[in-house]
Design a protein around this motif. Structure first.
Motif, mmCIF file in Angstrom:
data_model
loop_
_atom_site.group_PDB
_atom_site.id
_atom_site.type_symbol
_atom_site.label_atom_id
_atom_site.label_comp_id
_atom_site.label_asym_id
_atom_site.label_seq_id
_atom_site.Cartn_x
_atom_site.Cartn_y
_atom_site.Cartn_z
ATOM 1 N N MET A 1 0.840 -1.191 0.000
ATOM 2 C CA MET A 1 0.000 0.000 0.000
ATOM 3 C C MET A 1 0.881 1.250 0.000
ATOM 4 O O MET A 1 0.568 2.252 -0.657
ATOM 5 C CB MET A 1 -0.925 0.022 1.210
ATOM 6 N N GLY A 2 1.981 1.188 0.741
ATOM 7 C CA GLY A 2 2.908 2.310 0.764
ATOM 8 C C GLY A 2 3.481 2.581 -0.613
ATOM 9 O O GLY A 2 3.731 3.720 -0.994
ATOM 10 N N GLY A 3 3.686 1.502 -1.399
ATOM 11 C CA GLY A 3 4.150 1.665 -2.770
ATOM 12 C C GLY A 3 3.124 2.363 -3.632
ATOM 13 O O GLY A 3 3.450 3.197 -4.478
ATOM 14 N N ASN A 4 1.860 2.026 -3.425
ATOM 15 C CA ASN A 4 0.761 2.703 -4.106
ATOM 16 C C ASN A 4 0.804 4.205 -3.800
ATOM 17 O O ASN A 4 0.698 5.050 -4.700
ATOM 18 C CB ASN A 4 -0.563 2.096 -3.652
ATOM 19 N N LEU A 5 0.997 4.524 -2.530
ATOM 20 C CA LEU A 5 0.972 5.929 -2.101
ATOM 21 C C LEU A 5 2.152 6.719 -2.652
ATOM 22 O O LEU A 5 1.978 7.844 -3.143
ATOM 23 C CB LEU A 5 0.943 6.010 -0.578
ATOM 24 N N VAL A 6 3.367 6.150 -2.582
ATOM 25 C CA VAL A 6 4.527 6.929 -3.026
ATOM 26 C C VAL A 6 4.529 7.118 -4.546
ATOM 27 O O VAL A 6 4.948 8.173 -5.045
ATOM 28 C CB VAL A 6 5.855 6.306 -2.550
#
Length: 281
Positions: A108-113
Motif C-alpha cells: 500500500m505504501g508503494g501505491n501511495l509513493v
C-alpha cells in the motif's frame, strides 16, 4: 540506533511518527508501510540497511494502523492519505533541511509513493516501491466486493476482514508467524480505505508516463497478494523507472528468502543517487 519520536497531528488525529539518523547524512528516506502492518516492522531489516548507506529515515504509522490513533483499517479519504504523506515529508525536511528526499513505500505504501510522485510537484531525489499495491493477485469474494461498493456511499467507514492470507507474506515460516503474532497488525479494512486504493493503483498504471522522478520498482514473481504484472505494466508505461523482478519472491521481499539481495539492490541504487546528486541523474 537511537529513535526519536516526533510530534505530529493530522487535523484531529495524533500520528505516530519517528526519526532515526546515521552519523553522516547524505539523504532522507520517508518510509511508508503496507496495509495491515506498521512502520515498526522495518527496524530489523530495512532501516539498518538504509542507515548503512548514510540515509536518515523518517517513518510513520498510517491512519488506522500501528500506534496511530483511530479505527483499525479505516482512513478519512485517499486525499488524506496523500495529505498525511505530504505532512511527513515536510516534517522530515524540517528535521534535516537541504537534504535530498527519497520515498520508500511497500505494498500500500508503494501505491501511495507512486501516486504522490505522479500527482504532486514536490521535488524528490528518488522513489523506491517494493511490491506496490497496483493490482491484486487474488480476487476478493464477489459478495464482499458487491457489499463493499453498495455500502461505500452509506457506511464508508464500516470495517470487515480484508481476507489477506498471511502465508503469502514470506517463504520463511518464522516471518509468517511473526506477522500473525504481531499485536499491532490487523486484517480489517473499510470501503473508504479499500476501494480508493484499488482505484488509485489502476490510475497510477494508466498515468505512469507522467512520473518524472527516478524510481526503483521491486516485485517477486511469486507474490500471491499483489500481482507483479501490475508493476510490470507501470514500468512499461513509464520512462524513469528501473524494474527488479525476483523469481518466486513472495510479498515482503525484505523478509523473504531473497531479502539480502533485495536490500543490497536498494542500497546500491540509493548510494548511486546520492553520489550523483550534484551532477544530475
Amino acid at each position: 540506533m537511537e529513535t526519536i519520536t516526533l510530534p505530529l497531528k493530522y487535523k484531529d488525529t495524533p500520528i505516530y511518527c519517528w526519526y532515526v539518523a546515521p552519523p553522516v547524512i547524505k539523504g532522507l528516506v520517508v518510509l511508508v508501510h503496507g496495509f495491515g502492518e506498521h512502520s515498526g516492522r522495518y527496524f530489523t531489516d530495512v532501516v539498518p540497511a538504509l542507515l548503512k548507506v548514510n540515509m536518515a529515515v523518517i517513518g510513520y504509522d498510517n491512519f488506522g494502523h500501528g500506534q496511530t490513533e483511530g479505527k483499525r483499517g479505516d482512513c478519512p479519504s485517499y486525499g488524506d492519505l496523500m495529505g498525511l504523506l505530504d505532512m511527513v515529508i515536510a516534517k522530515g525536511k524540517s528535521v534535516v533541511p537541504g537534504t535530498p528526499v527519497f520515498l520508500y513505500g511497500h505494498s500500500m505504501g508503494g501505491n501511495l509513493v507512486l501516486n504522490y510522485g505522479i500527482r504532486t510537484k514536490t521535488p524528490l531525489k528518488g522513489i523506491v516501491a517494493s511490491s506496490p499495491y497496483l493490482k491484486l493477485a487474488f480476487q476478493p469474494p464477489k459478495w464482499k466486493m458487491i457489499l463493499g461498493k453498495a455500502i461505500m456511499g452509506i457506511f464508508p467507514h464500516i470495517t470487515m476482514s480484508s481476507g489477506l492470507d498471511p502465508e503469502g507474506i514470506s517463504r520463511i515460516p518464522e516471518e509468517v508467524e511473526h506477522y500473525k503474532q504481531d499485536p499491532l497488525g490487523h486484517d480489517m479494512v473499510s470501503p473508504m480505505f479499500a476501494f480508493p486504493v484499488i482505484a488509485a493503483g489502476q490510475w497510477a498504471i494508466e498515468n505512469a508516463s507522467k512520473l518524472k522522478t527516478k524510481t526503483l520498482l521491486l516485485h517477486g514473481t511469486g507474490d500471491k497478494i499483489i500481482d507483479y504484472r501490475g508493476t510490470q505494466d507501470f514500468h512499461n508505461n513509464a520512462s524513469v523507472t528501473s524494474l527488479e523482478l525476483f523469481e518466486g519472491g513472495y510479498h515482503e521481499l525484505h523478509k523473504d528468502l531473497c531479502s539480502k539481495e533485495v536490500l543490497q539492490k536498494i542500497s546500491h541504487w540509493l548510494k548511486l543517487k546520492t553520489i550523483i546528486r550534484h551532477s544530475g541523474d
